[in-house]
Design a protein around this motif. Sequence first.
Motif, mmCIF file in Angstrom:
data_model
loop_
_atom_site.group_PDB
_atom_site.id
_atom_site.type_symbol
_atom_site.label_atom_id
_atom_site.label_comp_id
_atom_site.label_asym_id
_atom_site.label_seq_id
_atom_site.Cartn_x
_atom_site.Cartn_y
_atom_site.Cartn_z
ATOM 1 N N ARG A 62 0.846 -1.191 0.000
ATOM 2 C CA ARG A 62 0.000 0.000 0.000
ATOM 3 C C ARG A 62 0.878 1.236 0.000
ATOM 4 N N SER A 63 0.289 2.376 -0.283
ATOM 5 C CA SER A 63 0.989 3.639 -0.194
ATOM 6 C C SER A 63 0.969 4.118 1.252
ATOM 7 N N VAL A 64 2.139 4.109 1.893
ATOM 8 C CA VAL A 64 2.244 4.426 3.316
ATOM 9 C C VAL A 64 3.407 5.391 3.534
ATOM 10 N N VAL A 65 3.185 6.422 4.356
ATOM 11 C CA VAL A 65 4.247 7.342 4.757
ATOM 12 C C VAL A 65 4.170 7.530 6.264
ATOM 13 N N LYS A 66 5.311 7.397 6.915
ATOM 14 C CA LYS A 66 5.367 7.595 8.360
ATOM 15 C C LYS A 66 6.134 8.876 8.666
ATOM 16 N N VAL A 67 5.533 9.741 9.488
ATOM 17 C CA VAL A 67 6.138 11.002 9.889
ATOM 18 C C VAL A 67 6.548 10.885 11.350
#
Length: 752
Positions: A79-84
């Motif tokens: 999946r398209s995932v971004v962690k900040v």
Amino acid sequence: MHTPPSLSKNLTSIAVGSALLTALSPVAFAEDASSSVESTEAEVTQLDTLEITATSEEGVNVIDSTAGKMGVSIKDTARSVVKVSEEEINDLAATDIREASAYQAGFHTEASAARFSITRGIQTNIENFLVNGMKSLQGGEAGTGSALPSTYNLESVTFLSGADSILYGSGMAGGTISAVTKKPQEESETTLGVSTRSYLATDVGYFDRNQLNIDIDSTGKLVGDDVLYRVITRVTPDNEEAQDVRESDDRFIDASLTFKINDRTKITPRFEYKNEKGIGTSSWTDGYFSTNYINGTLNSTSNTYGEVANRSYYYGSASASGYNRVATGEVTLEHILQNNWLLNARAAAVHTDSETKDMYATTSSSVNSIGNTQVGLKWAYARSEIRHRLFDMNLEGKFNFANLDHHLIAGVNVHDQETGFVRAFQADSGAVYVDYTNPNNNINNPFEDAVTSSGASLDSGDLTYTTDREVNLYLKDRITINDLTVALGLGYMDYTGEESNGTIKSDFDNLAYDIAAIYKLNQNMNAFASYSQSYEPLDVSDLAQYAKDGVDYKAEESDNYEIGIKGEFLNKKLNASVAFFYIDQQNPTSTETDSTTGDTVLVQSLGDVFRSHGVEVNALYHFNNRFSSQLNYAYTDAHATTGEDAGKQAKLTPFHALTVWNSYSMESQPIRLALGVRSESSRADDLATTGDTFVSGYAEFDFGTYYETEKWDLSLVVKNLLDENRIYGTTNGDAVVVSDPRSINMNLKYRL
């Protein structure tokens, strides 16, 4: 493809902005390129990565347990995932989830009362935001209760695009925002922090309006090595917004303990209390008037809103006020059954009460109409009380069966909600009028008797109660065959809801599934494909407030298809992911203003009537050990497929969104510099009157400088560096929301 107005001009701004960024060699979130990227296979094998802790990995190598509840890296997630991270949140001087999402190109928060997030053209209620892996509404239904979660106690925020009802139940359609709070640590540390925000713009003054936050964060061992603690507090003794009169007084505290029962078991109880009080306004951002609205050209000679007429004024009353109080009790259990199996359980109880009394522009076309500068203001009152009871338990493990490696998770989550709500509006006949264009009028309190015209009866109503309960069973198995991993998921959801008087009842159940394939192209690169579903019956609390008489509302559903590639390229200097998506949505529902009555109503289009497709790109590039650049781009084509809006881009969804954040660390000095750009093309919105209107595209710049030593952290962040005076979004068809003026944000943190 339907191209909105101002697109070419905006893309020019994007290009110029990106070139400027590269030329100035600014800063980013990235860590030093020389830091090693350790293999996470041992962590995954032991399954101890369900507790999110800081690691040396970055980009697609980050281990994230919030997106899929399983301890795998983003690279191994289809999946398209971004962690900040917390460091990135601090670099942005972000005080809430909206500001933390500023550099996530595909996520857009609604302009009005921050009740929604819009991702891939699909609207998601903030109730479906996740806190520590569970749905947890941070605010009530009344005004200030729509506030997005604060970042004061957050360890990270993960942005997951696309549908996912298998693991989390109803409502996960366009995307999910998952916040993780800070946990007790073994190493003792206490930090004292002071942060300020001051607005610097010609029309709102220079240092005339200021905010001040005071923070304390303390953690360490409390009793030997077996009991750890963490206490985080924030107070805002002075918290003025950019406009006169508008300010707030907030108090936050988060306290938690970790009991190490033995080497295999630990229990962490947590308590949090938030008290947010709006002074002079309820914090409903119901807006400002635009130039084209006032001069009568909106929807006739112009299909854009134009500029904000005067962003230094707010048309509410100085006597308006509101509060939002949230008390959360939470207990987490982590138990290792054996080396390859983990039992996780979490229970929470959340109590929210909120109240607002606000003066705002009536939505009635008979009172306020395009071209009429006599603005009719009236009072509205709302009060709510919400009780959430949440529970999630799952078993995760690895095993080998039939010569295949399995990574399995099975669990159940329960969400039980009781909502009490009342709202009352002053009659349009009692509206107070003021000429918005007359500088001699005080728009915040146009007449001395305006505050007395509200009527004592507005706040005399009793709460109407509704109950909503959802039980979700889920099962997912990741099966690995050589370089191929196939993930199969199955979920069952049962929802019931009822109004206290029995007038409205709702009962739904649904069986959903998802499937994904991840193929290891080489040691550094994965290709993936996935299919997932979303299912969301309308809450009875929403039906009780906004449903039209005689309408049989159906559950909203969607199918999300996604393919892409993730990995490290160019000798690991480039860390990137590219995802192509396609979504079919059935029975989409939205709230609209009835042009005749001025009431907010639920409008639903039945059937397979909405589609969204596009591409999302996330890239982190290390030019050298000191200079790096992070890029986030989203192209979204989202539109209805039938009816009068067929082919028209979805509301508040730009075709193009781009963010770039560059980072430069000075040699032999503990100093970093940063320069970022946020840009979007025009996005559509519909007024209560006929015709389509566009919010113009924009490009905004932010600049940051950071000085970090063993004891001190100092930062100065200028947001909206060039003071772009733009329309952020729209509210109820009469007014617009303005972007924040240029602000200077200073933060000082001292470690004892």
